[in-house]
Each structure stands twice: as C-alpha cells, then as structure tokens.
Design a protein around this motif. Sequence first.
Motif, PDB file in Angstrom:
ATOM      1  N   ILE A 160     -46.252  21.674   4.309  1.00 56.65           N
ATOM      2  CA  ILE A 160     -45.034  22.364   4.727  1.00 56.65           C
ATOM      3  C   ILE A 160     -44.333  21.605   5.851  1.00 56.65           C
ATOM      4  CG2 ILE A 160     -44.207  24.417   5.963  1.00 56.65           C
ATOM      5  CD1 ILE A 160     -44.523  25.013   3.065  1.00 56.65           C
ATOM      6  N   GLU A 161     -45.093  21.131   6.836  1.00 63.36           N
ATOM      7  CA  GLU A 161     -44.483  20.386   7.936  1.00 63.36           C
ATOM      8  C   GLU A 161     -43.872  19.081   7.440  1.00 63.36           C
ATOM      9  OE1 GLU A 161     -46.688  19.784  11.467  1.00 63.36           O
ATOM     10  OE2 GLU A 161     -46.963  21.923  11.889  1.00 63.36           O
ATOM     11  N   GLN A 162     -44.550  18.406   6.540  1.00 65.61           N
ATOM     12  CA  GLN A 162     -44.015  17.160   5.994  1.00 65.61           C
ATOM     13  C   GLN A 162     -42.749  17.398   5.173  1.00 65.61           C
ATOM     14  OE1 GLN A 162     -44.847  13.775   6.207  1.00 65.61           O
ATOM     15  NE2 GLN A 162     -45.968  14.505   7.997  1.00 65.61           N
ATOM     16  N   ALA A 163     -42.585  18.625   4.675  1.00 69.36           N
ATOM     17  CA  ALA A 163     -41.382  18.977   3.914  1.00 69.36           C
ATOM     18  C   ALA A 163     -40.282  19.529   4.815  1.00 69.36           C
ATOM     19  CB  ALA A 163     -41.729  20.000   2.830  1.00 69.36           C
ATOM     20  N   GLY A 164     -40.551  19.610   6.134  1.00 73.78           N
ATOM     21  CA  GLY A 164     -39.533  20.064   7.076  1.00 73.78           C
ATOM     22  C   GLY A 164     -39.679  21.494   7.542  1.00 73.78           C
ATOM     23  N   GLY A 165     -40.765  22.170   7.164  1.00 74.37           N
ATOM     24  CA  GLY A 165     -40.985  23.551   7.559  1.00 74.37           C
ATOM     25  C   GLY A 165     -41.954  23.675   8.723  1.00 74.37           C
ATOM     26  N   LYS A 166     -42.460  24.880   8.949  1.00 75.27           N
ATOM     27  CA  LYS A 166     -43.379  25.139  10.048  1.00 75.27           C
ATOM     28  C   LYS A 166     -44.524  26.025   9.571  1.00 75.27           C
ATOM     29  CE  LYS A 166     -41.989  25.782  14.259  1.00 75.27           C
ATOM     30  NZ  LYS A 166     -41.375  26.334  15.493  1.00 75.27           N
ATOM     31  N   ALA A 167     -45.662  25.928  10.265  1.00 75.69           N
ATOM     32  CA  ALA A 167     -46.821  26.760   9.946  1.00 75.69           C
ATOM     33  C   ALA A 167     -47.519  27.155  11.244  1.00 75.69           C
ATOM     34  CB  ALA A 167     -47.783  26.011   9.029  1.00 75.69           C
ATOM     35  N   THR A 168     -47.827  28.436  11.380  1.00 72.69           N
ATOM     36  CA  THR A 168     -48.410  28.955  12.617  1.00 72.69           C
ATOM     37  C   THR A 168     -49.392  30.068  12.301  1.00 72.69           C
ATOM     38  OG1 THR A 168     -47.864  30.081  14.715  1.00 72.69           O
ATOM     39  CG2 THR A 168     -46.468  30.550  12.845  1.00 72.69           C
ATOM     40  N   ASP A 169     -50.272  30.369  13.261  1.00 67.47           N
ATOM     41  CA  ASP A 169     -51.121  31.553  13.122  1.00 67.47           C
ATOM     42  C   ASP A 169     -50.523  32.731  13.891  1.00 67.47           C
ATOM     43  OD1 ASP A 169     -51.596  30.941  15.776  1.00 67.47           O
ATOM     44  OD2 ASP A 169     -53.788  31.013  15.626  1.00 67.47           O
ATOM     45  N   GLY A 170     -49.300  32.532  14.388  1.00 70.64           N
ATOM     46  CA  GLY A 170     -48.631  33.554  15.181  1.00 70.64           C
ATOM     47  C   GLY A 170     -48.691  33.276  16.665  1.00 70.64           C
ATOM     48  N   LYS A 171     -49.615  32.386  17.054  1.00 75.19           N
ATOM     49  CA  LYS A 171     -49.766  32.033  18.466  1.00 75.19           C
ATOM     50  C   LYS A 171     -49.650  30.538  18.690  1.00 75.19           C
ATOM     51  CE  LYS A 171     -52.815  35.979  19.430  1.00 75.19           C
ATOM     52  NZ  LYS A 171     -54.182  36.390  19.856  1.00 75.19           N
ATOM     53  N   GLN A 172     -50.105  29.764  17.720  1.00 80.23           N
ATOM     54  CA  GLN A 172     -50.047  28.317  17.864  1.00 80.23           C
ATOM     55  C   GLN A 172     -49.889  27.650  16.504  1.00 80.23           C
ATOM     56  OE1 GLN A 172     -53.760  26.271  18.977  1.00 80.23           O
ATOM     57  NE2 GLN A 172     -54.902  28.133  18.523  1.00 80.23           N
ATOM     58  N   ARG A 173     -49.509  26.379  16.540  1.00 79.35           N
ATOM     59  CA  ARG A 173     -49.368  25.573  15.341  1.00 79.35           C
ATOM     60  C   ARG A 173     -50.717  25.498  14.626  1.00 79.35           C
ATOM     61  NH1 ARG A 173     -49.355  19.267  15.473  1.00 79.35           N
ATOM     62  NH2 ARG A 173     -48.433  18.646  13.460  1.00 79.35           N
ATOM     63  N   ILE A 174     -50.710  25.731  13.315  1.00 77.62           N
ATOM     64  CA  ILE A 174     -51.941  25.721  12.530  1.00 77.62           C
ATOM     65  C   ILE A 174     -52.687  24.397  12.709  1.00 77.62           C
ATOM     66  CG2 ILE A 174     -52.839  25.572  10.157  1.00 77.62           C
ATOM     67  CD1 ILE A 174     -52.345  28.441  10.929  1.00 77.62           C
ATOM     68  N   LEU A 175     -51.964  23.281  12.660  1.00 74.98           N
ATOM     69  CA  LEU A 175     -52.608  21.969  12.692  1.00 74.98           C
ATOM     70  C   LEU A 175     -53.243  21.640  14.034  1.00 74.98           C
ATOM     71  CD1 LEU A 175     -50.056  19.820  10.632  1.00 74.98           C
ATOM     72  CD2 LEU A 175     -52.140  20.969   9.848  1.00 74.98           C
ATOM     73  N   ASP A 176     -52.997  22.453  15.061  1.00 76.32           N
ATOM     74  CA  ASP A 176     -53.590  22.211  16.382  1.00 76.32           C
ATOM     75  C   ASP A 176     -54.812  23.090  16.651  1.00 76.32           C
ATOM     76  OD1 ASP A 176     -51.714  20.268  17.015  1.00 76.32           O
ATOM     77  OD2 ASP A 176     -50.348  21.685  17.978  1.00 76.32           O
ATOM     78  N   ILE A 177     -55.184  23.926  15.697  1.00 75.72           N
ATOM     79  CA  ILE A 177     -56.327  24.820  15.893  1.00 75.72           C
ATOM     80  C   ILE A 177     -57.633  24.028  15.809  1.00 75.72           C
ATOM     81  CG2 ILE A 177     -57.593  26.807  14.976  1.00 75.72           C
ATOM     82  CD1 ILE A 177     -54.940  27.888  13.930  1.00 75.72           C
TER      83      ILE A 177
END
Length: 331
Positions: free
Chosen positions: A288-305
Amino acid sequence: MEERYITLGEFIIKKQDDFQYTSGELSRLMNSIRLAAKIVAQKVNQAGLVDITGAFGKENIQGEQQQKLDVFANDVFIQTLTNREIVCGIGSEENDDFITISGSDGANKNKYVVLMDPLDGSSNIDVNVSVGTIFSIYRRVSEIGTPVTQEDFLQKGNAQVAAGYVIYGSSTMLVYTTGNGVNGFTLDPALGTFFLSHPDMKIAEDGMIYSVNEGNFKQFDRGVKEYIDYCKDDSSKCPYSGRYIGSLVADVHRNMLKGGIYMYPGTISKPNGKLRLLYECNPFAMIIEQAGGKATDGKQRILDIEPTELHQRVPFFCGSKNMIEKLESYL
C-alpha cells in the motif's frame, strides 16, 4: 516488445537492478512463488468438482478451523520453496513455529526467509468468493551457514525486501513490490503464464469506499465509530459506499484499484484485532505504501512496529492516504 506482452519472468529480470541484492536469488524465489500460485489457482478453480472444500478437521495455532485448501496451499508453497533451495526458513500462519530449511548438503547457506498466509479467506471457498495468498520476504539477520533463528522472522516490516499477494478470483493475479513501486500480473490460463497487466499500480489519494465488518460496530473504539458515522453522513461530501467481502486480499485489492480504506480495528473482546502482523499486515502495508497509500494500527505506522512473536495480531487500517489521515484525526 509491447508492455502488455511482458511476462512475470521477463519483468523480474528486466527490473533486477531495482532489487537491493542483485544475485539472481529474487528471480528464483519469485519463480517458486509463481509456480506454487499456479498450482493453487488450479485447485481453487476445481473447488466443487473435487474433494477439496470444507473443513480439514483440525485447528491452526490461532484456534481457527483449518480448511482443506489451507492445508493444500500451505504444503504446496512450503514444498516448492524448499525444493528449489532458495530460502533458509519459512514462517506460515498455518504452522505453530517457523521451519528451518537446509540445503542438500545440510548447510543453511541461503539468505532469505519467507513469511506467508498461504490461503487467506479460505472459508469463503465454499461460496465461490475470491481468496488469496500473501507473502513477505526478508534477508536473514543471523549468520549465513547457521540455522535460522526467531530473530530472522521477528523483523520490522520496514526491513522487508519484497512483499506481494496472489488473488484467486475471476482471474488469477499476482501483485508484488521490491520497494520500487507495485506491479500486477494476470495469469493467462491457456498459456499458464503471468503477463504484466497492471504496471506501476497506484492507489488514489482519496476514495469513496470503506471496508469494515460493521457487525462488530458496538465493540469498536469511539474514534472508529465516529469515523464510520462520518462515512455515512449525508451532510458531508459523503456518503461513502460500504463494501466488505470478508476476504482480506479481495477487500484490499479492490481498494487498491478503486480507492478506499480497509479497517480491521481492535474490539472490546479482541483489543489487538484479528489480523497477523507478520503474515498479513506487514506485506500489505509495504504494498500500500509503495502504491502511495498509508497503513497504521491506529497509533503508529505498521512498518515501524517491533514484532514480539510469530503470530502477533494488531489492529489494521490501510488504504488511500487522505482517508487514513481523516481516520487518524478521529483516533
């Protein structure tokens, strides 16, 4: 050669320089995934004609009833990846623990681990709804030549070297990224070949679709409830359209193409939600991020968990950038 006639194999070779480690291993690894996907696609298309639908009779590590196709797809992907001696370890949603893979000489010389959900949404097979495979590829962090460790699998999503999914529907599509954009390939069943059909996929910054299981509405946090109410509010530029298939791959794939937001929040009874960080959320977040979107768990970026266990669950929101940011304003 016209772009529409480029095969998946040709595309991987053409884009090899985009991959961080240009040793040819990604090409071999993707070829293995491509082969396994074609085998699973054929079996999915036979559902109802052969004894492959229904429950297998066992539960997986998550306590979910395994379907026959879950077991079949898991075995196919593991066997295909193992036989070609490309990866040193595999983590699957269907297995209790990770699998260590040694080469024919008994050594662990390979550099990559694969995490996967071999058949997401398999309970929908009986009613002919699209299902899919999700995969994530990491470079091992343990010393080459030694057995893989849990640390090789418990890496942040931002360390992924590639991620993708296969959707088995009216057509079979394989979508993947190596961190340089997202490309989709559609299987020509007559030739048994994946052709580039969706080059440089982008998700719209805004969309008009929200995807969530509203049957859980009363158990959602207040912010999630308020955002869903906003999506239904006639007084705004909405209302949006509610579209929820209940098959993660199908829901996110549709939103990728049409613009939208996918939500699987935590609930009172399941505060961490249902989706697995390593097998589902991380690969889709990268795509999704590579396609220009965003992803989160509601508190932080998914990819940083920071993962703490193989089958860890997290709340998951992904999709069009502006829709995610609007949601975050409520959270």
